[in-house]
Write a protein that holds these residues in place. Structure first.
Motif, PDB file in Angstrom:
ATOM      1  N   SER A   1      56.707  24.935  43.811  1.00 38.27           N
ATOM      2  CA  SER A   1      56.700  24.848  42.315  1.00 38.27           C
ATOM      3  C   SER A   1      57.630  26.307  41.752  1.00 38.27           C
ATOM      4  CB  SER A   1      55.512  24.793  41.825  1.00 38.27           C
ATOM      5  OG  SER A   1      54.608  26.008  42.276  1.00 38.27           O
ATOM      6  N   ILE A   2      57.898  26.087  40.571  1.00 36.71           N
ATOM      7  CA  ILE A   2      58.477  27.249  39.852  1.00 36.71           C
ATOM      8  C   ILE A   2      57.473  27.655  39.016  1.00 36.71           C
ATOM      9  CG2 ILE A   2      60.116  27.655  38.100  1.00 36.71           C
ATOM     10  CD1 ILE A   2      61.458  27.116  40.663  1.00 36.71           C
ATOM     11  N   LEU A   3      57.354  29.113  38.971  1.00 32.78           N
ATOM     12  CA  LEU A   3      56.207  29.815  38.321  1.00 32.78           C
ATOM     13  C   LEU A   3      56.371  30.023  36.866  1.00 32.78           C
ATOM     14  CD1 LEU A   3      53.936  31.945  38.457  1.00 32.78           C
ATOM     15  CD2 LEU A   3      55.473  33.627  38.616  1.00 32.78           C
ATOM     16  N   GLU A  24      48.102  36.972  34.736  1.00 34.16           N
ATOM     17  CA  GLU A  24      46.989  37.183  34.180  1.00 34.16           C
ATOM     18  C   GLU A  24      45.876  36.837  35.534  1.00 34.16           C
ATOM     19  OE1 GLU A  24      46.165  35.021  30.620  1.00 34.16           O
ATOM     20  OE2 GLU A  24      47.277  36.597  29.423  1.00 34.16           O
ATOM     21  N   ASN A  25      46.268  36.187  36.532  1.00 33.80           N
ATOM     22  CA  ASN A  25      45.586  35.733  37.739  1.00 33.80           C
ATOM     23  C   ASN A  25      45.710  36.525  38.671  1.00 33.80           C
ATOM     24  OD1 ASN A  25      44.746  33.363  36.282  1.00 33.80           O
ATOM     25  ND2 ASN A  25      46.581  32.254  37.020  1.00 33.80           N
ATOM     26  N   GLY A  26      46.634  37.561  38.825  1.00 35.33           N
ATOM     27  CA  GLY A  26      46.673  38.449  39.785  1.00 35.33           C
ATOM     28  C   GLY A  26      48.245  38.705  40.348  1.00 35.33           C
ATOM     29  N   TRP A  27      48.282  39.075  41.712  1.00 36.55           N
ATOM     30  CA  TRP A  27      49.691  39.098  42.143  1.00 36.55           C
ATOM     31  C   TRP A  27      49.882  37.784  43.273  1.00 36.55           C
ATOM     32  CZ3 TRP A  27      53.223  42.671  41.156  1.00 36.55           C
ATOM     33  CH2 TRP A  27      52.820  43.929  40.472  1.00 36.55           C
ATOM     34  N   GLY A  28      51.125  37.392  43.305  1.00 41.11           N
ATOM     35  CA  GLY A  28      51.787  36.358  43.862  1.00 41.11           C
ATOM     36  C   GLY A  28      53.019  36.593  44.498  1.00 41.11           C
ATOM     37  N   LEU A  38      53.232  31.953  47.143  1.00 48.64           N
ATOM     38  CA  LEU A  38      51.868  32.233  46.956  1.00 48.64           C
ATOM     39  C   LEU A  38      51.516  32.591  45.542  1.00 48.64           C
ATOM     40  CD1 LEU A  38      49.223  33.209  48.689  1.00 48.64           C
ATOM     41  CD2 LEU A  38      50.013  35.376  48.139  1.00 48.64           C
ATOM     42  N   PRO A  39      50.839  31.632  45.274  1.00 48.32           N
ATOM     43  CA  PRO A  39      50.384  31.528  43.641  1.00 48.32           C
ATOM     44  C   PRO A  39      49.711  32.803  43.399  1.00 48.32           C
ATOM     45  CG  PRO A  39      49.823  29.566  44.520  1.00 48.32           C
ATOM     46  CD  PRO A  39      50.164  30.463  45.676  1.00 48.32           C
ATOM     47  N   PRO A  40      49.878  33.482  42.264  1.00 50.70           N
ATOM     48  CA  PRO A  40      49.243  34.781  41.787  1.00 50.70           C
ATOM     49  C   PRO A  40      47.778  34.440  41.710  1.00 50.70           C
ATOM     50  CG  PRO A  40      51.164  34.103  40.195  1.00 50.70           C
ATOM     51  CD  PRO A  40      50.938  32.918  41.208  1.00 50.70           C
ATOM     52  N   SER A  41      47.009  35.230  42.748  1.00 53.92           N
ATOM     53  CA  SER A  41      45.697  35.211  42.927  1.00 53.92           C
ATOM     54  C   SER A  41      45.063  36.765  43.588  1.00 53.92           C
ATOM     55  CB  SER A  41      45.194  34.044  43.726  1.00 53.92           C
ATOM     56  OG  SER A  41      45.681  34.073  45.026  1.00 53.92           O
TER      57      SER A  41
END
Length: 102
Positions: A1-3, A24-28, A38-41
């Motif tokens: 998926s495109i971020l 806002e969710n963290g680093w990915g 790796l989704p930002p978490s």
């Protein structure tokens, strides 16, 4: 998926084909095509997050709790990678020198 539907707060340079990004969710991590690998978490204290020899050093908000991420995005501890603290220091020096030559 495109971020890029999320607002980026920070992004690091690419290393070994990956770039750390912060929302806002963290680093990915994304690849060079912008696909989210790796989704930002991850909750880390945003410094330059980069891979060297397939390992990334993450500095969590607790400065005494270094974590490492391998290229499969598995979280490893200091004890998984190094026999002693000196080896970790040598790894970090090598990583910083690799960034200087880019």
């Amino acid at each position: 998926s495109i971020l890029f539907s999320e607002k980026l707060l920070a992004a690091c340079s690419f290393s070994e084909g990956l770039a750390a990004i912060q929302t806002e969710n963290g680093w990915g991590f994304i690849d060079r095509e912008g696909s989210v690998l790796l989704p930002p978490s991850l909750q880390a204290d945003g410094m330059g997050i980069y891979f060297v020899d397939g390992v990334c050093n993450l500095i969590p908000y607790d400065p005494y709790a270094s974590m490492f991420l391998n290229s499969n995005f598995e979280i490893l501890s200091y004890y998984d990678l190094f026999d002693d603290y000196t080896q970790m220091i040598e790894y970090n020096i090598e990583a910083l020198n690799a960034l200087k030559t880019r």
